[in-house]
Design a protein around this motif. Structure first.
Motif, PDB file in Angstrom:
ATOM      1  N   THR A 153     -37.150 -65.991 -68.028  1.00 42.65           N
ATOM      2  CA  THR A 153     -38.233 -66.867 -68.459  1.00 42.65           C
ATOM      3  C   THR A 153     -39.333 -66.036 -69.108  1.00 42.65           C
ATOM      4  O   THR A 153     -39.448 -64.850 -68.856  1.00 42.65           O
ATOM      5  N   ARG A 154     -40.120 -66.692 -69.920  1.00 43.60           N
ATOM      6  CA  ARG A 154     -41.229 -66.000 -70.558  1.00 43.60           C
ATOM      7  C   ARG A 154     -42.509 -66.348 -69.829  1.00 43.60           C
ATOM      8  O   ARG A 154     -42.777 -67.498 -69.540  1.00 43.60           O
ATOM      9  N   SER A 155     -43.273 -65.353 -69.590  1.00 37.15           N
ATOM     10  CA  SER A 155     -44.552 -65.531 -68.932  1.00 37.15           C
ATOM     11  C   SER A 155     -45.606 -65.860 -69.985  1.00 37.15           C
ATOM     12  O   SER A 155     -45.632 -65.255 -71.067  1.00 37.15           O
ATOM     13  N   ALA A 156     -46.482 -66.790 -69.679  1.00 41.15           N
ATOM     14  CA  ALA A 156     -47.557 -67.139 -70.612  1.00 41.15           C
ATOM     15  C   ALA A 156     -48.494 -65.948 -70.814  1.00 41.15           C
ATOM     16  O   ALA A 156     -48.957 -65.698 -71.931  1.00 41.15           O
ATOM     17  N   LEU A 157     -48.744 -65.196 -69.760  1.00 40.89           N
ATOM     18  CA  LEU A 157     -49.603 -64.020 -69.886  1.00 40.89           C
ATOM     19  C   LEU A 157     -48.970 -62.966 -70.788  1.00 40.89           C
ATOM     20  O   LEU A 157     -49.661 -62.319 -71.581  1.00 40.89           O
ATOM     21  N   ALA A 158     -47.657 -62.794 -70.671  1.00 41.03           N
ATOM     22  CA  ALA A 158     -46.960 -61.834 -71.523  1.00 41.03           C
ATOM     23  C   ALA A 158     -47.051 -62.252 -72.982  1.00 41.03           C
ATOM     24  O   ALA A 158     -47.269 -61.422 -73.869  1.00 41.03           O
TER      25      ALA A 158
END
Length: 142
Positions: free
Chosen positions: A37-42
């Motif tokens: 999954t992709r982190s919003a912070l990343a």
């Protein structure tokens, strides 16, 4: 001679096999692995890092236009340098802070974007600090 049907033992399920949410449905060993999954912070860190790079390119291309339109005008150059320096510092800090938080978070999120954003932001901060040191050295020499 009649052969008796022999009962075959049920295969035992591995304790590491994926578990089904419903206790009545059998778990399949052929379940596809979950995509990272992709982190919003990343993602914020990566976009901020790219913004820092694009801002640097834009300012670099802006200097010739300033010198062509207003020869010998140091006031405009100072304003552009100061403004781009402050904006670069703020966006680079956003990239480094959000990227570091995303890298330190536990979980299965992909950390590639966070690492890239942190690296781009960190490089921009190092360049800004080198510029400040350069200005200080010029003040000592001149």
């Amino acid at each position: 001679m009649t052969s008796q049907p022999q009962s075959q033992p049920e295969p035992q399920q591995s304790p590491y096999a994926p578990r089904s949410e419903h206790p009545d449905s059998p778990a399949t060993a052929t379940a596809a692995p979950a995509a990272p999954t992709r982190s919003a912070l990343a993602l914020v860190s990566f976009i901020a890092g790219l913004t820092v790079v694009l801002l640097g390119v834009l300012v670099t291309l802006l200097y010739p236009l300033i010198f062509i339109s207003q020869p010998m005008s140091t006031g405009v150059v100072v304003v552009v340098q100061t403004g781009s320096g402050i904006l670069t510092a703020l966006v680079a800090l956003v990239a480094v802070v959000t990227g570091t938080i995303a890298l330190l978070k536990r979980g299965g999120a992909s950390k590639t974007l966070a690492a890239a954003g942190t690296a781009l932001g960190g490089a921009a901060i190092v360049q800004l600090l080198a510029g400040l040191v350069q200005s200080g050295l010029f003040q000592l020499v001149v």
